[in-house]
Design an enzyme around this catalytic site. Sequence first.
Site, PDB file in Angstrom:
ATOM      1  N   TYR A 155       0.827  -1.207   0.000  1.00 15.78           N
ATOM      2  CA  TYR A 155       0.000   0.000   0.000  1.00 15.78           C
ATOM      3  C   TYR A 155       0.858   1.253   0.000  1.00 15.78           C
ATOM      4  O   TYR A 155       2.006   1.256   0.447  1.00 15.78           O
ATOM      5  CB  TYR A 155      -0.921   0.030   1.221  1.00 15.78           C
ATOM      6  CG  TYR A 155      -0.193   0.268   2.531  1.00 15.78           C
ATOM      7  CD1 TYR A 155       0.056   1.553   3.007  1.00 15.78           C
ATOM      8  CD2 TYR A 155       0.264  -0.804   3.301  1.00 15.78           C
ATOM      9  CE1 TYR A 155       0.727   1.757   4.202  1.00 15.78           C
ATOM     10  CE2 TYR A 155       0.928  -0.600   4.489  1.00 15.78           C
ATOM     11  CZ  TYR A 155       1.155   0.680   4.932  1.00 15.78           C
ATOM     12  OH  TYR A 155       1.832   0.882   6.103  1.00 15.78           O
TER      13      TYR A 155
ATOM     14  N   PHE B 148       2.187   9.552   3.767  1.00 19.19           N
ATOM     15  CA  PHE B 148       2.564   9.386   5.172  1.00 19.19           C
ATOM     16  C   PHE B 148       3.137   8.004   5.454  1.00 19.19           C
ATOM     17  O   PHE B 148       3.781   7.794   6.475  1.00 19.19           O
ATOM     18  CB  PHE B 148       1.379   9.678   6.106  1.00 19.19           C
ATOM     19  CG  PHE B 148       0.198   8.762   5.943  1.00 19.19           C
ATOM     20  CD1 PHE B 148       0.186   7.494   6.502  1.00 19.19           C
ATOM     21  CD2 PHE B 148      -0.917   9.185   5.230  1.00 19.19           C
ATOM     22  CE1 PHE B 148      -0.900   6.656   6.354  1.00 19.19           C
ATOM     23  CE2 PHE B 148      -2.017   8.345   5.079  1.00 19.19           C
ATOM     24  CZ  PHE B 148      -1.998   7.081   5.643  1.00 19.19           C
ATOM     25  N   ASP B 149       2.924   7.045   4.570  1.00 20.02           N
ATOM     26  CA  ASP B 149       3.474   5.700   4.808  1.00 20.02           C
ATOM     27  C   ASP B 149       3.384   4.886   3.529  1.00 20.02           C
ATOM     28  O   ASP B 149       2.523   5.130   2.675  1.00 20.02           O
ATOM     29  CB  ASP B 149       2.701   5.009   5.928  1.00 20.02           C
ATOM     30  CG  ASP B 149       3.408   3.756   6.440  1.00 20.02           C
ATOM     31  OD1 ASP B 149       4.616   3.611   6.175  1.00 20.02           O
ATOM     32  OD2 ASP B 149       2.764   2.934   7.099  1.00 20.02           O
TER      33      ASP B 149
ATOM     34  N   ILE C 244      -6.832  -0.558  11.585  1.00 12.99           N
ATOM     35  CA  ILE C 244      -7.895   0.417  11.832  1.00 12.99           C
ATOM     36  C   ILE C 244      -9.200  -0.094  11.215  1.00 12.99           C
ATOM     37  O   ILE C 244      -9.196  -0.840  10.240  1.00 12.99           O
ATOM     38  CB  ILE C 244      -7.526   1.805  11.279  1.00 12.99           C
ATOM     39  CG1 ILE C 244      -7.169   1.735   9.791  1.00 12.99           C
ATOM     40  CG2 ILE C 244      -6.389   2.421  12.072  1.00 12.99           C
ATOM     41  CD1 ILE C 244      -6.886   3.078   9.153  1.00 12.99           C
TER      42      ILE C 244
ATOM     43  N   TYR D  14      -7.625   7.157  12.568  1.00 15.94           N
ATOM     44  CA  TYR D  14      -6.875   7.515  13.771  1.00 15.94           C
ATOM     45  C   TYR D  14      -7.527   8.650  14.569  1.00 15.94           C
ATOM     46  O   TYR D  14      -6.898   9.206  15.465  1.00 15.94           O
ATOM     47  CB  TYR D  14      -5.441   7.874  13.394  1.00 15.94           C
ATOM     48  CG  TYR D  14      -4.668   6.679  12.902  1.00 15.94           C
ATOM     49  CD1 TYR D  14      -4.093   5.779  13.795  1.00 15.94           C
ATOM     50  CD2 TYR D  14      -4.540   6.423  11.543  1.00 15.94           C
ATOM     51  CE1 TYR D  14      -3.408   4.666  13.349  1.00 15.94           C
ATOM     52  CE2 TYR D  14      -3.851   5.307  11.085  1.00 15.94           C
ATOM     53  CZ  TYR D  14      -3.287   4.438  11.992  1.00 15.94           C
ATOM     54  OH  TYR D  14      -2.611   3.329  11.541  1.00 15.94           O
TER      55      TYR D  14
ATOM     56  N   PHE E 121      -5.728   4.973   0.991  1.00 16.19           N
ATOM     57  CA  PHE E 121      -4.812   3.858   0.809  1.00 16.19           C
ATOM     58  C   PHE E 121      -4.990   3.281  -0.597  1.00 16.19           C
ATOM     59  O   PHE E 121      -6.095   2.876  -0.963  1.00 16.19           O
ATOM     60  CB  PHE E 121      -5.063   2.762   1.844  1.00 16.19           C
ATOM     61  CG  PHE E 121      -4.688   3.139   3.246  1.00 16.19           C
ATOM     62  CD1 PHE E 121      -3.411   2.913   3.721  1.00 16.19           C
ATOM     63  CD2 PHE E 121      -5.617   3.726   4.086  1.00 16.19           C
ATOM     64  CE1 PHE E 121      -3.060   3.260   5.019  1.00 16.19           C
ATOM     65  CE2 PHE E 121      -5.290   4.073   5.389  1.00 16.19           C
ATOM     66  CZ  PHE E 121      -4.002   3.844   5.847  1.00 16.19           C
TER      67      PHE E 121
END
Length: 567
Positions: free
Chosen positions: A280, A290-291, A310, A336, A353
Amino acid sequence: MICKLHLMILLQALLITFVACNAPPVPLDDIVIEKTSIPEECVRAVQSGDFVRYHYHGTFPDGKKFDSSYDKGSTYNVYVGKRQLIEGMDKALIGMCVNERRLVKIPPKMAYGKDGYGDTIPPNSILHFDVLLLDIWNPEDKVQIKTYYKPENCGRTIEVSDFVRYHYNGTLLDGTLFDSSHTRMRTYDTYVGIGWLIAGMDQGVLGMCVGEKRIITMPPSLGYGENGDGSDIPGQASLVFDVVLLDLHNPKDGITVEKLGVPETCQRKSKVGDFIRYHYNGTLMDGTLFDSSYSRKRTYDTYIGKGYVIAGMDEGLLGVCVGEKRRVTIPPHLAYGEEGTGTEIPGSAVLIFDIDVIDFHNPSDTVEITTFFKPSKCDVLSKKGDFVKYHYNASLMDGTLIDSTHSYGKTYNVVLGSGQVVLGMDMGLKDMCVGEKRTVVIPPHLGYGERGVEGEVPGSAVLVFDIEMIDLEEGLPDGYMFIWNSDITPDLFTEMDKNLDGHVDPVEFLNYINHQVATGKGKLAPGFDVGKIIDNMFSNQDRNSDGKITADEFKLKDEETKEHDEL
């Protein structure tokens, strides 16, 4: 005569010059305006009925100051054209632009006239004003919106009750910065249309889409009104906000799923309880990454629907196929929340995502076998103990090739049921005949487990083997490493004891067993090291471990208890 005439003309000229130089000043009949500074851009000019905020210095013609707004520490705020000013100033302000500066001379009749103003302004005084205009608005004004950037794709816009995250610079109409979210290095996060914002901002952000940039200008009645905010925003000030929208969602939102790529065939879809491996990229709505699992060069591996991820991702991973690519957008209450992660993910952030599903399985899965070729004659089937030779191509579920016997130019040879291959392969090779071809899908708990094989097989990976059986040699009955193909000699021990010294040493034992195999009278279990099998057989007969077998120690398999593996 000529000289006298010239003298008379010269005297007249001197007289005229003297009179002109000492003549009284001509009184002003109207205001005189000198524009000392004009802004490059004039969006709006003062009209009668407008409300203005301006600074000024007031002086007499000799330069003596009688008044100044600067000394009072605040602008002069007033309506124009409503007799709230002296006539000359009312007239002088018309047509001015914000940040324009004018030097205005006002005659007494358009100022305080023959009466003057107390002790401050004597009668019949000409007044000079140095004026700097800072603000204009009208009671009829509403919010003004100027969009200077709008993304091509604008699928959703702000509505009442949405929650938004945006950056802004807040300035007065003259450009003075009074606040900025950028300087605080965090967005302004709020609900829209429920009174959490000043009225002008509540109206000004409606209809914006993520990535859009707007200039929102509002009169004080829709801003901070007559009193300002008590610090940086003066009373009666127009406000200008330069806004960029980064994020929006509604508390009623669920996740949204956009399928970016679906394989042509999908034999199975993920469900609650499955274990999934996927790649992802995680971004905010403005595109900020962010990731990413790709940056770590390994998939993200987790159970679905068990709370390991999540809530929005748990839901977004349901119903996927191996090889499917989808975009999952998750509102903060399913991600989050208000706090974020404290680092890369801000509070109240919508997350996006982009997912690529590599494989998934269920802990209850067993080996899947699909035979795609079987020869017409298929009588002898592989079983536990058989020695088989086969070719294979091994890949992951996404098609990534991890190994192939064809690249080595030789078969892979194993004894079935002996632990020489992973349990799933042992199961997948059973009941095959020579020439048969099949695909064997092995879940990780029957393959290489959570750890995998470093550098070759990822942890928790489902494996796919395309297999062709090349050769099969029948093994021995379960529990036997050697069997007799013919009747056993009645005096077997004596036959082994070649030198008739009353015991059998390792060399005699080895030579005898090899001779039985060579002549077809006996058979060793195929696929194992012959020397190790015979050594093990000898050790089992040498019960006192003195390196030789006596007649008393020697026993056949059917004479032994189950704890020993004998002849």
